[in-house]
Design an enzyme around this catalytic site. Structure first.
Site, PDB file in Angstrom:
ATOM      1  N   GLU A  57       0.818  -1.202   0.000  1.00 25.10           N
ATOM      2  CA  GLU A  57       0.000   0.000   0.000  1.00 25.10           C
ATOM      3  C   GLU A  57       0.857   1.259   0.000  1.00 25.10           C
ATOM      4  O   GLU A  57       0.567   2.225  -0.717  1.00 25.10           O
ATOM      5  CB  GLU A  57      -0.930  -0.001   1.219  1.00 25.10           C
ATOM      6  N   CYS A  83      -2.351  -3.965   7.033  1.00 25.92           N
ATOM      7  CA  CYS A  83      -1.956  -4.268   8.410  1.00 25.92           C
ATOM      8  C   CYS A  83      -2.392  -3.155   9.361  1.00 25.92           C
ATOM      9  O   CYS A  83      -2.552  -2.002   8.975  1.00 25.92           O
ATOM     10  CB  CYS A  83      -0.459  -4.502   8.499  1.00 25.92           C
ATOM     11  N   ASP A 208      24.497 -37.531  -3.537  1.00 24.98           N
ATOM     12  CA  ASP A 208      24.458 -36.640  -4.694  1.00 24.98           C
ATOM     13  C   ASP A 208      25.287 -35.369  -4.532  1.00 24.98           C
ATOM     14  O   ASP A 208      25.561 -34.688  -5.522  1.00 24.98           O
ATOM     15  CB  ASP A 208      23.003 -36.223  -4.994  1.00 24.98           C
TER      16      ASP A 208
END
Length: 368
Positions: A57, A83, A208
């Site tokens: 915002e 918020c 790996d």
């Protein structure tokens, strides 16, 4: 005009902006915002920045200001409730009130307890019209990990695997590179980028020697890399410790010498002791949530995968299927054996998409 040619709505544009925040905002949610003037023109756009930076915002308000556009009585489209609390930044609802906007259209309510409807309530108390629910499903999907962490106190666990058409993740001798093609591998890195953390087991590290970082797509940050290593067997020369970004190793019991060696390589050691001298996987997920991990991306071997499946900890399966047969080899997840077919883990397909020559399947468990 067909639906495919319709212009995107302001909320769809806000969602697209929120997607630009993937890999940037952790542990905060990905939020996009679009400000529309009374005459229908878009006069401000923005998305949430890195943690501690401005929210969507505020970015959109700054954009409008930079354009010389007044926002009084404008309509704000935002993908998550503004918020209402002081965190690292002031409340976004206060910024909107001070700006004098006339209407706020939010996709979905913020589940965070310090917001959870309070942002909308404060906007309404200031005389601003508030509407909720537009594109709520899309907004939730974009922040599925944030909702999981806040509402369930555990990350959203996504298990990724590359398999042959007959379901093998590796040959019997462990060879697995590469089952799928380059396009699928790059797509997999985009999902790594989306995650707060990438997790593997020590078996995969030993077999790996992966890096498990994000390399095949651009990213503003590297996710936390997590190793499940009950006996602290991770080699100090492992490539995962060389890759950029933090590494966290979960062990079941202390080993002073190995802890010290791994810490000198920059790894953090955490303990989550469980039965049989193994890491308690559920407790580990709780600890990761407390550390702010929203989405946990798992790339592990059949044993750790099997344990996660057996304990019901997998929220989503991301499986790339290659058009080849490998015969005898390693499976996706070692669990069972089951006595009845109906005891299998039932899933539903969420999405099936062709990626290069391979198929990408997204599936989720059905409710028990």
């Amino acid at each position: 005009m067909s639906p495919a040619t319709l212009a995107p709505t302001p909320m769809h544009e806000a969602l697209a902006l929120a997607e630009q925040a993937i890999g940037l905002t952790e542990p905060n949610p990905r939020v996009g915002c679009v400000i529309v003037a009374a005459d229908g023109r878009v006069i401000g756009r923005g998305h949430t920045q890195h943690a501690g930076g401005p929210h969507a915002e505020v970015m959109a308000l700054r954009d409008a200001q930079a354009r010389g556009e007044p926002v009084r009585d404008a309509t704000v489209y935002v993908t998550l409730e503004p918020c209402a609390h002081h965190g690292r930044t002031p409340p976004c609802c206060d910024a909107l009130v001070a700006a004098g906007v006339g209407r706020v259209v939010m996709a979905i309510e913020d589940p965070f307890p310090l917001v959870a409807g309070q942002g909308a309530a404060r906007l309404r108390a200031a005389g601003i019209d508030v509407v909720a629910g537009e594109c709520a499903d899309e907004a939730h999907a974009l922040n599925i990990g944030f909702f999981s962490r806040v509402q369930r106190s555990r990350p959203w666990l996504r298990l990724k695997a590359a398999v042959s058409l007959d379901g093998r993740t590796a040959l019997d001798n462990g060879a697995s590179q590469w089952i799928t093609g380059a396009a699928a591998r790059a797509d997999g890195h985009a999902w790594r980028k989306r995650a707060s953390a990438v997790l593997t087991g020590v078996g995969t590290v030993l077999d790996d020697d992966p890096r498990l970082d994000v390399r095949l797509v651009e990213t503003p940050r590297q996710p936390l890399r997590v190793i499940v290593d009950s006996r602290l067997e991770t080699p100090v020369a492992a490539r995962i410790l060389d890759a950029p970004g933090p590494v966290l190793i979960y062990a079941a019991r202390p080993d002073t010498a190995r802890e010290a060696a791994l810490r000198t390589r920059g790894a953090e050691i955490a303990f989550a002791p469980g039965p049989h001298a193994k890491v308690d996987l559920a407790a580990m997920l709780g600890d990761l949530a407390a550390r702010g991990v929203n989405e946990l991306h798992v790339e592990a071997g059949h044993k750790l995968n099997g344990s996660l499946v057996r304990e019901g900890l997998v929220d989503e399966y991301l499986v790339y299927v290659a058009p080849k047969l490998l015969g005898i080899g390693r499976e996706l997840a070692a669990f069972g054996p089951l006595e009845r077919l109906e005891d299998g883990r039932a899933l539903r397909f969420v999405d099936v998409t062709r990626i290069g020559d391979d198929l990408r399947i997204l599936a989720r468990p059905l409710p028990a």
